[in-house]
Design a protein around this motif. Sequence first.
Motif, PDB file in Angstrom:
ATOM      1  N   SER A 252       0.672  -1.142   0.056  1.00 16.78           N
ATOM      2  CA  SER A 252      -0.023  -0.094  -0.012  1.00 16.78           C
ATOM      3  C   SER A 252       0.787   0.974   0.246  1.00 16.78           C
ATOM      4  O   SER A 252       1.963   1.173   0.624  1.00 16.78           O
ATOM      5  CB  SER A 252      -1.009  -0.117   1.283  1.00 16.78           C
TER       6      SER A 252
ATOM      7  N   TYR B 114      -2.300  -1.236  11.124  1.00 12.31           N
ATOM      8  CA  TYR B 114      -2.383  -1.608   9.738  1.00 12.31           C
ATOM      9  C   TYR B 114      -1.372  -1.511   8.849  1.00 12.31           C
ATOM     10  O   TYR B 114      -0.606  -2.196   8.167  1.00 12.31           O
ATOM     11  CB  TYR B 114      -4.085  -1.152   9.228  1.00 12.31           C
TER      12      TYR B 114
ATOM     13  N   ASN C 296      -5.084   4.483  -4.129  1.00 14.53           N
ATOM     14  CA  ASN C 296      -6.500   4.397  -3.617  1.00 14.53           C
ATOM     15  C   ASN C 296      -7.423   3.738  -4.614  1.00 14.53           C
ATOM     16  O   ASN C 296      -8.196   4.404  -5.589  1.00 14.53           O
ATOM     17  CB  ASN C 296      -7.175   5.792  -3.124  1.00 14.53           C
TER      18      ASN C 296
ATOM     19  N   GLN D  99     -15.672   3.807   6.126  1.00 16.22           N
ATOM     20  CA  GLN D  99     -14.591   4.754   6.628  1.00 16.22           C
ATOM     21  C   GLN D  99     -14.020   5.295   5.275  1.00 16.22           C
ATOM     22  O   GLN D  99     -13.330   6.439   5.472  1.00 16.22           O
ATOM     23  CB  GLN D  99     -13.606   3.974   7.324  1.00 16.22           C
TER      24      GLN D  99
ATOM     25  N   LEU E  43     -13.821   7.204   1.561  1.00 16.73           N
ATOM     26  CA  LEU E  43     -14.539   8.122   0.948  1.00 16.73           C
ATOM     27  C   LEU E  43     -15.469   7.682  -0.087  1.00 16.73           C
ATOM     28  O   LEU E  43     -16.619   7.975  -0.144  1.00 16.73           O
ATOM     29  CB  LEU E  43     -13.585   9.018   0.106  1.00 16.73           C
TER      30      LEU E  43
ATOM     31  N   SER F  65     -18.986  13.984   5.035  1.00 21.28           N
ATOM     32  CA  SER F  65     -18.178  15.107   5.665  1.00 21.28           C
ATOM     33  C   SER F  65     -16.911  15.309   4.786  1.00 21.28           C
ATOM     34  O   SER F  65     -16.127  14.182   4.721  1.00 21.28           O
ATOM     35  CB  SER F  65     -17.964  14.841   7.104  1.00 21.28           C
ATOM     36  N   VAL F  66     -16.545  16.250   4.391  1.00 27.42           N
ATOM     37  CA  VAL F  66     -15.297  16.534   3.934  1.00 27.42           C
ATOM     38  C   VAL F  66     -14.209  16.832   4.843  1.00 27.42           C
ATOM     39  O   VAL F  66     -14.231  17.834   5.650  1.00 27.42           O
ATOM     40  CB  VAL F  66     -15.131  17.721   2.948  1.00 27.42           C
ATOM     41  N   PHE F  67     -13.358  15.969   5.111  1.00 24.31           N
ATOM     42  CA  PHE F  67     -12.305  16.287   6.459  1.00 24.31           C
ATOM     43  C   PHE F  67     -11.352  17.034   5.956  1.00 24.31           C
ATOM     44  O   PHE F  67     -10.228  16.709   5.922  1.00 24.31           O
ATOM     45  CB  PHE F  67     -11.766  14.797   6.829  1.00 24.31           C
TER      46      PHE F  67
ATOM     47  N   TYR G 100      -6.691   8.271  -7.064  1.00 25.33           N
ATOM     48  CA  TYR G 100      -7.626   7.246  -7.188  1.00 25.33           C
ATOM     49  C   TYR G 100      -7.567   6.378  -8.326  1.00 25.33           C
ATOM     50  O   TYR G 100      -7.580   7.141  -9.490  1.00 25.33           O
ATOM     51  CB  TYR G 100      -9.087   7.842  -7.044  1.00 25.33           C
TER      52      TYR G 100
ATOM     53  N   VAL H 231     -10.430  15.859  -2.346  1.00 21.01           N
ATOM     54  CA  VAL H 231     -11.669  15.389  -2.240  1.00 21.01           C
ATOM     55  C   VAL H 231     -12.792  16.285  -2.785  1.00 21.01           C
ATOM     56  O   VAL H 231     -13.755  15.671  -3.270  1.00 21.01           O
ATOM     57  CB  VAL H 231     -12.090  15.557  -0.615  1.00 21.01           C
TER      58      VAL H 231
ATOM     59  N   ARG I 298      -9.653  14.564   9.898  1.00 22.58           N
ATOM     60  CA  ARG I 298      -9.652  13.332  10.260  1.00 22.58           C
ATOM     61  C   ARG I 298      -8.376  12.901  10.926  1.00 22.58           C
ATOM     62  O   ARG I 298      -7.286  13.360  10.184  1.00 22.58           O
ATOM     63  CB  ARG I 298      -9.995  12.370   9.239  1.00 22.58           C
TER      64      ARG I 298
ATOM     65  N   ASP J   4      -4.863  11.610   8.952  1.00 23.09           N
ATOM     66  CA  ASP J   4      -4.830  11.827   7.610  1.00 23.09           C
ATOM     67  C   ASP J   4      -3.499  12.295   6.965  1.00 23.09           C
ATOM     68  O   ASP J   4      -2.933  13.370   7.447  1.00 23.09           O
ATOM     69  CB  ASP J   4      -6.035  12.830   7.047  1.00 23.09           C
TER      70      ASP J   4
HETATM   71  C1  WQD Z   1      -9.717   9.542   1.203  1.00 21.55           C
HETATM   72  C2  WQD Z   1      -9.687  11.103   1.162  1.00 21.55           C
HETATM   73  C3  WQD Z   1     -10.194  11.508   3.521  1.00 21.55           C
HETATM   74  C4  WQD Z   1     -14.170   9.947   4.104  1.00 21.55           C
HETATM   75  C5  WQD Z   1      -7.170   4.558   3.602  1.00 21.55           C
HETATM   76  C6  WQD Z   1      -5.925   3.928   4.192  1.00 21.55           C
HETATM   77  C7  WQD Z   1      -4.818   3.506   3.390  1.00 21.55           C
HETATM   78  C8  WQD Z   1      -5.333   2.808   2.026  1.00 21.55           C
HETATM   79  C9  WQD Z   1      -6.474   3.213   1.357  1.00 21.55           C
HETATM   80  C10 WQD Z   1      -4.897   0.326   2.206  1.00 21.55           C
HETATM   81  C11 WQD Z   1      -8.962  11.598   2.582  1.00 21.55           C
HETATM   82  C12 WQD Z   1     -11.298  11.837   2.616  1.00 21.55           C
HETATM   83  C13 WQD Z   1     -12.695  10.051   3.503  1.00 21.55           C
HETATM   84  C14 WQD Z   1     -15.115  10.862   4.143  1.00 21.55           C
HETATM   85  C15 WQD Z   1     -13.562  12.406   3.722  1.00 21.55           C
HETATM   86  N1  WQD Z   1      -5.687   1.409   2.326  1.00 21.55           N
HETATM   87  N2  WQD Z   1     -12.589  11.350   3.389  1.00 21.55           N
HETATM   88  N3  WQD Z   1     -14.751  11.979   3.997  1.00 21.55           N
HETATM   89  O1  WQD Z   1      -7.320   7.591   3.978  1.00 21.55           O
HETATM   90  O2  WQD Z   1      -6.602   7.825   1.563  1.00 21.55           O
HETATM   91  O3  WQD Z   1      -6.416   5.685   2.753  1.00 21.55           O
HETATM   92  O4  WQD Z   1      -7.398   3.453   2.235  1.00 21.55           O
HETATM   93  O5  WQD Z   1      -3.936   0.283   2.227  1.00 21.55           O
HETATM   94  O6  WQD Z   1      -4.012   2.788   3.979  1.00 21.55           O
HETATM   95  O7  WQD Z   1      -5.506   4.559   5.236  1.00 21.55           O
HETATM   96  O8  WQD Z   1      -8.625   6.713   2.168  1.00 21.55           O
HETATM   97  O9  WQD Z   1     -10.836   6.510   1.321  1.00 21.55           O
HETATM   98  O10 WQD Z   1     -10.362   6.716   3.666  1.00 21.55           O
HETATM   99  O11 WQD Z   1     -10.066   8.726   2.291  1.00 21.55           O
HETATM  100  O12 WQD Z   1     -13.493  13.737   3.607  1.00 21.55           O
HETATM  101  O13 WQD Z   1     -16.242  10.497   4.920  1.00 21.55           O
HETATM  102  O14 WQD Z   1     -11.153  11.263   1.427  1.00 21.55           O
HETATM  103  O15 WQD Z   1      -9.882  12.776   4.582  1.00 21.55           O
HETATM  104  O16 WQD Z   1      -8.436  12.699   2.327  1.00 21.55           O
HETATM  105  P1  WQD Z   1      -7.106   7.178   2.691  1.00 21.55           P
HETATM  106  P2  WQD Z   1     -10.044   7.162   2.371  1.00 21.55           P
END
Ligand code: WQD
Length: 344
Positions: A127, A152, A182, A201, A203, A219-221, A236, A275, A298, A301
Motif C-alpha cells: 500500500s 495496519y 486508492n 470509513q 471516501l 463530511s469533507v475532512f 484514485y 476530495v 480526520r 490523515d
Molecule cells: C480518502 C480521502 C479523507 C471519508 C485509506 C488507508 C490506506 C489505504 C486506502 C490500504 C482522505 C477523505 C474520507 C469521508 C472524507 N488502504 N474523506 N470524508 O485515508 O487515503 O487511505 O485507504 O492500504 O492505508 O489509510 O482513504 O478513502 O479513507 O480517504 O473527506 O467520509 O477522503 O480525509 O483525504 P485514505 P479514504
Amino acid sequence: MKERILVTGGTGYIGSHTVVELQNSGYEVIIVDNLSNSRADVVDNIEKITGIRPEFEQVDCLDYAGMDAVFTKYPGIKGIIHFAASKAVGESVQKPLLYYRNNLVSLINLLELMPKHNVPGIIFSSSCTVYGQPDKLPVTEEAPIKKAESPYGNTKQINEEIIRDTVASGSPIHAILLRYFNPIGAHPTALIGELPNGVPQNLIPYLTQTAIGIREKLSVFGDDYNTPDGSCIRDYIYVVDLAKAHVIAMNRILENKQKDKVEVFNIGTGRGLSVLELIHAFESSTGVKLNYQIAGRRAGDIEQVWADPSYANNELGWKAETSIEETLRSAWNWQLKLREKGVQ
Ligand code: WQD
Ligand code: NAD
C-alpha cells in the motif's frame, strides 16, 4: 489453459476483480477466503462475468494445516496473489493484535508452504501507506518508508520486510510487491464491487451511500490543508486497472522476466485529485447532486500523496487507463445495483 494460481482473499473487493482478469487471461484460479469480509455468492458473480467458475475453498490463511491441504488438493500451483488481510485502519488501532496476527501469520504460513509445494511466485498487496507523507511528490518506489501511522500500515511494512528477508535467506521464492494507491469503482457489469461492512470509513463508499440516501451528508475532512482547494489529495485508481496489473505481474514472474527476486511497483494513476475535485467529478459524471459539508480534519490523515507510476508503466508495460468519470460512474452503478438487491 495457463497455470494454476492461488488467490487468497479472492472473494474480497480487489481479489474478486483480479480473479476475473486472471480467468480472462486464461489462468486457472483457486480462491481461498475465510469470508470474514466478503460473501460466498461473489463466486457465482465471477462465474457470471467470465463463464468460468473458480475453485473456492473456505479456509483461513492462519490455519497452516488447512492451507497445506489446499496446496495438496490442487497440485502444481505456480503463483499466489496474497490479498487476504484485515484492512480497516481505525479498527487496527483498537485491535492491534488481531491485525498483527492476521496479516503477519497469514503471510508467514504462505512463505513456509511455498517451498514445500514448489510454488515459485508470490504477489503481495502492499500500500502507498508505507510512504506516509512523502517529502517529494509524486512519490517513487525509492522514497523512504516512513514510520507507520497505524498497526495496519505497520503490517504492510513488516510484511514487505518479511518477504525480503525470506528471499535473502535463500528461499527459492520470487516476489512482486504492488503498492496500491486508492482503489475505487466496480466492475462494469456491476456484478462485483466493494461491500463495506457497517458505516464506510473510505471516501467513495460513503459518498455513494450518501448520494443514494443511506447517509445524510458526506463530511469533507478538512479544507485548510496546504493544497490548492484545501482538501486532501489522493491518487484514485480504478479497481479493474489495478486488477490487470496483477495479471501482468504474474506473467512477469512466471516468464522469469524479473530484474530482482523481489520487485516493487507503485500502482497508481500519477494523477492527484482533491476530495472536492472528486465530489465535483462525481456530480458531473453521474448527474447526481451530493449533499456534503466541510468538517474538521480526520486524525492521522495524510495531506497529499499521489504516485509516480513510471516504473510500472515502463517496466511492466502497464498503465491505468480508465478516466475518473468512468470510474465514478462504475461506483455509482454498483451502489444502484446494491439497492436493487436490497443491500444497505
Ligand atoms: C480518502 C480521502 C479523507 C471519508 C485509506 C488507508 C490506506 C489505504 C486506502 C490500504 C482522505 C477523505 C474520507 C469521508 C472524507 N488502504 N474523506 N470524508 O485515508 O487515503 O487511505 O485507504 O492500504 O492505508 O489509510 O482513504 O478513502 O479513507 O480517504 O473527506 O467520509 O477522503 O480525509 O483525504 P485514505 P479514504
Ligand atoms: P477486502 O476486505 O475486500 O478483501 C480481503 C479478503 O480477505 C476478504 O474477502 C476477507 O474475507 C479475506 N480474509 C481476511 N483475512 C483472511 C484470512 N485470515 N484467511 C482467509 N481470508 C481472509 O479488502 P480489499 O480492499 O480487497 O484489499 C485486498 C488487499 O489489498 C488487502 O491486503 C489490503 O490490505 C490491500 N490494500 C487495499 C487497499 C484498499 O484501499 N482497498 C489499498 C491498499 C492495499
